[in-house]
Scaffold this motif. Structure first.
Motif, mmCIF file in Angstrom:
data_model
loop_
_atom_site.group_PDB
_atom_site.id
_atom_site.type_symbol
_atom_site.label_atom_id
_atom_site.label_comp_id
_atom_site.label_asym_id
_atom_site.label_seq_id
_atom_site.Cartn_x
_atom_site.Cartn_y
_atom_site.Cartn_z
ATOM 1 N N ASP A 30 61.427 -23.116 10.666
ATOM 2 C CA ASP A 30 62.629 -22.963 11.479
ATOM 3 C C ASP A 30 63.201 -21.555 11.281
ATOM 4 N N GLU A 59 71.254 -18.187 15.317
ATOM 5 C CA GLU A 59 70.954 -19.371 16.132
ATOM 6 C C GLU A 59 71.398 -20.636 15.406
ATOM 7 N N ASP A 60 71.200 -20.642 14.069
ATOM 8 C CA ASP A 60 71.256 -21.917 13.337
ATOM 9 C C ASP A 60 72.532 -22.129 12.535
ATOM 10 N N TRP A 91 62.668 -30.644 8.423
ATOM 11 C CA TRP A 91 63.645 -29.895 9.238
ATOM 12 C C TRP A 91 65.018 -29.866 8.572
ATOM 13 N N HIS A 92 65.556 -28.672 8.406
ATOM 14 C CA HIS A 92 66.864 -28.438 7.771
ATOM 15 C C HIS A 92 66.919 -29.009 6.353
HETATM 16 ZN ZN ZN Z 1 67.350 -25.099 12.661
#
Ligand code: ZN
Ligand code: AHN
Length: 328
Positions: free
Chosen positions: A150, A182-183, A298-299
């Protein structure tokens, strides 16, 4: 007066003759002529998966690329110097945006162009920042994540494409845009993600920047990653989805590029589509077997180099290269 059939036929013949002569003259003047684009076909270079893998690990080595951190600075320097070393024209767009929590966040969008003078252009993009928290993890939830998949994966693929664009320029212009911030979002707050791309998209519209289409890469490095036809991509750029998935199939990558639809995902391409009016698709991993659909890492802190697979990088990178080099 009664028309005589003999004379009618003669007039009709005359009219047809005049029409034919007129058409020929028009053609000589170039009217109604089809302009054929006979630029030579430039062979598609081979995407080097080892090279892309190294570009990903070099970003991860720097540490989490969180807005306002020293790592944000060092990674920006790394990306700019890499892209310049490929003989691309590199510029940055820097400024400040406000996060959902009221934090002022510095952003550095990085733009690298091949054939900057070409009018026909394609946009390739990815985000290079990483999430400041591991809110999907069970431990150390307020610590930043490595962001190998990511963040670094899309950028690593685009760096390798940038290297090849510099050494073998294609027939068209290509702009690689690496979005920052973005995140730094909160799932429950609308438009809190993609702050760098929102800024870039408004500026692109104001400048009159209008490439033919765009392709966003997000989470394109995990082993056995699958890419489905995402909702906003289908809504705004169905022709691009079709083109990319067909090229992937022709190259033998149908194990990664799945001919099935998934619902819309809020990501950088949404703003490129709606704020910049550039038809843009998202190539983003979809894993129907995990609760988030984005993979179990993810994350979380498990989003590290262990999950990155060179076979996936090759499938994505070679597909994008084929799209770029067959365009004229
Ligand atoms: Zn992300
Ligand atoms: C949502 O979670 C709604 N969109 C994914 C955007 C994202 C975050 N891409 C990478 N990290």
């Amino acid at each position: 007066m009664e028309a005589r059939p003999g004379r009618m036929r003669a007039s009709l013949f005359l009219l047809i003759c005049i029409f034919i002569v007129a058409c020929n003259e028009a053609e000589e003047e170039g009217i109604g002529k089809v302009i054929v684009n006979d630029l030579p076909r430039i062979a598609t270079p081979s995407f080097n998966q080892d090279s892309a893998y190294i570009y990903i690990s070099e970003q991860v080595e720097i540490g989490p690329r969180v807005p306002n951190s020293p790592e944000q600075d060092s990674c920006a320097k790394y990306l700019i110097s890499k892209l310049r070393s490929f003989n691309l024209e590199v510029t940055t767009q820097e400024g400040q945006v406000t996060g959902y929590d009221g934090m002022k966040l510095r952003f550095i969008n990085i733009i690298a162009s091949s054939n900057p003078e070409s009018h026909k252009r394609i946009l390739l993009c990815a985000h290079w920042d990483t999430r400041p928290i591991a809110d999907r993890d069970v431990s150390r939830r307020n610590e930043p994540i490595p962001g190998a998949n990511d963040g670094a994966s899309g950028v690593g693929v685009l760096l390798e494409i940038g290297r090849l664009l510099g050494s073998t320029p294609p027939n068209i212009g290509v702009d690689i845009v690496l979005f920052d911030v973005e995140d730094y979002g909160r799932p429950s707050v609308n438009n809190s993600y993609c702050l760098g791309s929102q800024y870039w998209s408004k500026a692109a519209l104001a400048k009159g920047y209008y490439p033919k289409y765009g392709i966003l890469l997000d989470m394109v490095g995990a082993k056995d990653a699958q890419f489905y036809m995402e909702g906003y991509s289908r809504r705004y750029a169905p022709h691009v989805v079709k083109k990319v998935w067909e090229i992937a199939a022709n190259l033998g990558y149908s194990n990664h590029f799945i001919f099935k639809q998934i619902p819309p995902i809020t990501d950088d391409h949404l703003y490129v589509n709606t704020l910049a009016n550039i038809p843009c698709i998202n190539i983003i991993q979809h894993d129907p077997l995990t609760p988030t659909n984005f993979g179990s890492y993810w994350h979380t802190h498990n989003d590290n180099m262990d999950i990155i697979d060179k076979g996936t990088l090759k499938a994505v990178g070679q597909t994008i290269l084929e799209v770029v080099y067959t365009e004229k």
